[in-house]
Design a protein around this motif. Structure first.
Motif, PDB file in Angstrom:
ATOM      1  N   PRO A 136       0.811  -1.218   0.000  1.00 28.59           N
ATOM      2  CA  PRO A 136       0.000   0.000   0.000  1.00 28.59           C
ATOM      3  C   PRO A 136       0.845   1.269   0.000  1.00 28.59           C
ATOM      4  N   GLY A 137       0.441   2.247  -0.777  1.00 25.99           N
ATOM      5  CA  GLY A 137       1.162   3.516  -0.841  1.00 25.99           C
ATOM      6  C   GLY A 137       2.483   3.443  -1.567  1.00 25.99           C
ATOM      7  N   ALA A 138       2.703   2.387  -2.364  1.00 25.55           N
ATOM      8  CA  ALA A 138       3.976   2.210  -3.070  1.00 25.55           C
ATOM      9  C   ALA A 138       4.322   3.454  -3.884  1.00 25.55           C
ATOM     10  N   GLY A 139       5.587   3.856  -3.787  1.00 25.70           N
ATOM     11  CA  GLY A 139       6.064   5.018  -4.536  1.00 25.70           C
ATOM     12  C   GLY A 139       6.008   6.314  -3.760  1.00 25.70           C
ATOM     13  N   ALA A 140       5.228   6.358  -2.701  1.00 29.97           N
ATOM     14  CA  ALA A 140       5.132   7.577  -1.892  1.00 29.97           C
ATOM     15  C   ALA A 140       6.243   7.586  -0.842  1.00 29.97           C
ATOM     16  N   PRO A 141       6.675   8.757  -0.388  1.00 28.22           N
ATOM     17  CA  PRO A 141       7.701   8.831   0.658  1.00 28.22           C
ATOM     18  C   PRO A 141       7.217   8.128   1.927  1.00 28.22           C
ATOM     19  N   ALA A 142       8.142   7.456   2.611  1.00 30.25           N
ATOM     20  CA  ALA A 142       7.797   6.698   3.807  1.00 30.25           C
ATOM     21  C   ALA A 142       8.209   7.448   5.071  1.00 30.25           C
ATOM     22  N   LYS A 143       7.341   7.422   6.062  1.00 29.75           N
ATOM     23  CA  LYS A 143       7.642   7.976   7.373  1.00 29.75           C
ATOM     24  C   LYS A 143       7.583   6.841   8.387  1.00 29.75           C
ATOM     25  N   ILE A 144       8.651   6.672   9.163  1.00 28.20           N
ATOM     26  CA  ILE A 144       8.735   5.591  10.140  1.00 28.20           C
ATOM     27  C   ILE A 144       8.337   6.117  11.511  1.00 28.20           C
ATOM     28  N   THR A 145       7.421   5.407  12.170  1.00 28.02           N
ATOM     29  CA  THR A 145       7.029   5.760  13.535  1.00 28.02           C
ATOM     30  C   THR A 145       7.006   4.492  14.386  1.00 28.02           C
ATOM     31  N   ASN A 146       6.908   4.675  15.706  1.00 31.38           N
ATOM     32  CA  ASN A 146       6.769   3.564  16.649  1.00 31.38           C
ATOM     33  C   ASN A 146       7.879   2.524  16.489  1.00 31.38           C
ATOM     34  N   ALA A 147       9.079   2.963  16.161  1.00 30.65           N
ATOM     35  CA  ALA A 147      10.198   2.032  15.986  1.00 30.65           C
ATOM     36  C   ALA A 147      10.793   1.690  17.343  1.00 30.65           C
ATOM     37  N   ASP A 148      10.870   0.392  17.662  1.00 30.99           N
ATOM     38  CA  ASP A 148      11.459  -0.033  18.928  1.00 30.99           C
ATOM     39  C   ASP A 148      12.144  -1.383  18.757  1.00 30.99           C
ATOM     40  N   LEU A 149      12.868  -1.777  19.793  1.00 30.00           N
ATOM     41  CA  LEU A 149      13.601  -3.044  19.787  1.00 30.00           C
ATOM     42  C   LEU A 149      13.325  -3.762  21.093  1.00 30.00           C
ATOM     43  N   ARG A 150      12.826  -4.979  20.996  1.00 26.00           N
ATOM     44  CA  ARG A 150      12.623  -5.848  22.164  1.00 26.00           C
ATOM     45  C   ARG A 150      13.471  -7.090  21.955  1.00 26.00           C
ATOM     46  N   GLY A 151      14.597  -7.134  22.633  1.00 26.68           N
ATOM     47  CA  GLY A 151      15.512  -8.246  22.425  1.00 26.68           C
ATOM     48  C   GLY A 151      16.082  -8.210  21.024  1.00 26.68           C
ATOM     49  N   LYS A 152      15.859  -9.264  20.260  1.00 23.65           N
ATOM     50  CA  LYS A 152      16.380  -9.349  18.898  1.00 23.65           C
ATOM     51  C   LYS A 152      15.376  -8.883  17.847  1.00 23.65           C
ATOM     52  N   VAL A 153      14.192  -8.503  18.268  1.00 20.76           N
ATOM     53  CA  VAL A 153      13.128  -8.207  17.310  1.00 20.76           C
ATOM     54  C   VAL A 153      12.851  -6.703  17.254  1.00 20.76           C
ATOM     55  N   ALA A 154      12.978  -6.140  16.064  1.00 17.70           N
ATOM     56  CA  ALA A 154      12.652  -4.738  15.836  1.00 17.70           C
ATOM     57  C   ALA A 154      11.238  -4.642  15.280  1.00 17.70           C
ATOM     58  N   SER A 155      10.530  -3.616  15.674  1.00 15.70           N
ATOM     59  CA  SER A 155       9.195  -3.380  15.109  1.00 15.70           C
ATOM     60  C   SER A 155       9.058  -1.908  14.783  1.00 15.70           C
ATOM     61  N   MET A 156       8.224  -1.600  13.793  1.00 17.20           N
ATOM     62  CA  MET A 156       8.013  -0.221  13.368  1.00 17.20           C
ATOM     63  C   MET A 156       6.749  -0.126  12.542  1.00 17.20           C
ATOM     64  N   VAL A 157       6.256   1.099  12.397  1.00 16.50           N
ATOM     65  CA  VAL A 157       5.110   1.378  11.539  1.00 16.50           C
ATOM     66  C   VAL A 157       5.610   2.220  10.369  1.00 16.50           C
ATOM     67  N   VAL A 158       5.293   1.787   9.164  1.00 21.41           N
ATOM     68  CA  VAL A 158       5.654   2.514   7.949  1.00 21.41           C
ATOM     69  C   VAL A 158       4.400   3.226   7.434  1.00 21.41           C
ATOM     70  N   ASN A 159       4.481   4.542   7.335  1.00 21.39           N
ATOM     71  CA  ASN A 159       3.358   5.350   6.855  1.00 21.39           C
ATOM     72  C   ASN A 159       3.731   5.960   5.501  1.00 21.39           C
ATOM     73  N   ARG A 160       2.887   5.758   4.504  1.00 16.51           N
ATOM     74  CA  ARG A 160       3.147   6.360   3.188  1.00 16.51           C
ATOM     75  C   ARG A 160       1.860   6.402   2.379  1.00 16.51           C
ATOM     76  N   GLY A 161       1.695   7.489   1.660  1.00 20.86           N
ATOM     77  CA  GLY A 161       0.541   7.630   0.786  1.00 20.86           C
ATOM     78  C   GLY A 161      -0.796   7.472   1.490  1.00 20.86           C
ATOM     79  N   GLY A 162      -0.877   7.891   2.761  1.00 23.51           N
ATOM     80  CA  GLY A 162      -2.124   7.744   3.490  1.00 23.51           C
ATOM     81  C   GLY A 162      -2.393   6.340   3.981  1.00 23.51           C
ATOM     82  N   LYS A 163      -1.453   5.422   3.795  1.00 24.80           N
ATOM     83  CA  LYS A 163      -1.582   4.033   4.239  1.00 24.80           C
ATOM     84  C   LYS A 163      -0.594   3.776   5.376  1.00 24.80           C
TER      85      LYS A 163
END
Length: 275
Positions: A136-163
């Protein structure tokens, strides 16, 4: 000239000269093209034999998109469904999931904020963006939010093109991403549960949840099946995940909300659902 007598050619010319010439009128806009198209179509019909007449191929059918729903809440508590794309791997004992049992065992109740532009954050961001290149939102600039690390696992939210897409990654061969709802506008002190579910099997299974928060919410702590952990809150959204089995629901037992003015309140997990 007598009645019934036809005029001579010279007389006819003189008479015709006295008749006003009608004003020339052009065809309305578009009529030239219409008549030209009809003429060419008729020429094609007249010159084409049945053996050589062109055939018109049927218009291609519109592609159908298939969604694979993540495990979500049942009954009236279903508030969101996500399209998940996972890299599945096997764990000891024959169970499998997008994250291994060893990676899940490294989970910590307190997440470490992750800078998406450097170090592990940059590696995780690249993994997520590469996998969701056509998402979703392919080609639109991406904004990363909610990026964190718990042990070996990273998680984040990718926001782009309203998706928006939620991504988990632990290594080049383990991780997943899924589409989620954009942040909702809620009251300043509100916390809502938007999407949640489970991935994996056995000891390679984990639960996740995410939702929207008001501008006055500073921090959230959740309690699930004896686990107490901090939730990542950023840009109007909260995200959390934790190891667990099917008996460890994706709905927290209790939620402690801390507001910007320093006050706190404890509510049940089911109270986060909007009716």
């Amino acid at each position: 000239m007598n009645a019934g007598q036809r005029p001579e050619p010279v007389e006819r010319a003189e008479l015709l000269g006295q008749v006003p010439v009608p004003a020339e009128r052009d065809l309305p806009a578009g009529r030239h093209a219409l008549h030209r198209e009809r003429l060419m179509r008729q020429i094609d019909l007249d010159t084409s034999s049945p053996a050589t007449a062109p055939t018109v191929a049927p218009a291609p059918a519109r592609p159908r998109f298939r969604r694979r729903l993540a495990v979500t809440l049942a009954g009236a508590l279903v508030v969101g469904a996500a399209v998940a794309v996972a890299v599945t791997q096997s764990s000891p004992g024959g169970v499998s999931g997008p994250l291994s049992s060893a990676e899940l065992a490294s989970w910590t109740g307190v997440p470490t904020p992750l800078a998406a532009s450097t170090g592990p954050g940059a590696t995780a961001e690249k993994w997520c963006l590469d996998r969701m290149a056509d998402g979703p939102g392919a080609g639109a600039p991406a904004k990363i939010t909610n990026a964190d690390l718990r042990g070996k696992v990273a998680s984040m939210v990718v926001n782009r093109g309203g998706k928006a897409m939620l991504c988990y990654v632990a290594s080049e061969t383990s991780g997943l991403w899924e589409a989620i709802d954009p942040v909702k506008n809620v009251a300043a002190d509100a916390v809502t549960y938007d999407t949640g579910g489970s991935h994996g099997d056995g000891d390679a299974m984990f639960n996740y949840a995410q939702g929207s928060v008001g501008a006055g919410v500073k921090a959230i702590t959740m309690q699930v099946a004896g686990r107490t952990f901090q939730v990542t809150v950023a840009d109007g959204r909260w995200t959390a995940w934790w190891p667990g089995t099917m008996s460890h629901r994706a709905v927290p037992d209790t939620v402690t909300v801390t507001l910007a003015d320093g006050t706190t309140r404890v509510v049940s997990g089911s109270s986060l659902f909007t009716r």
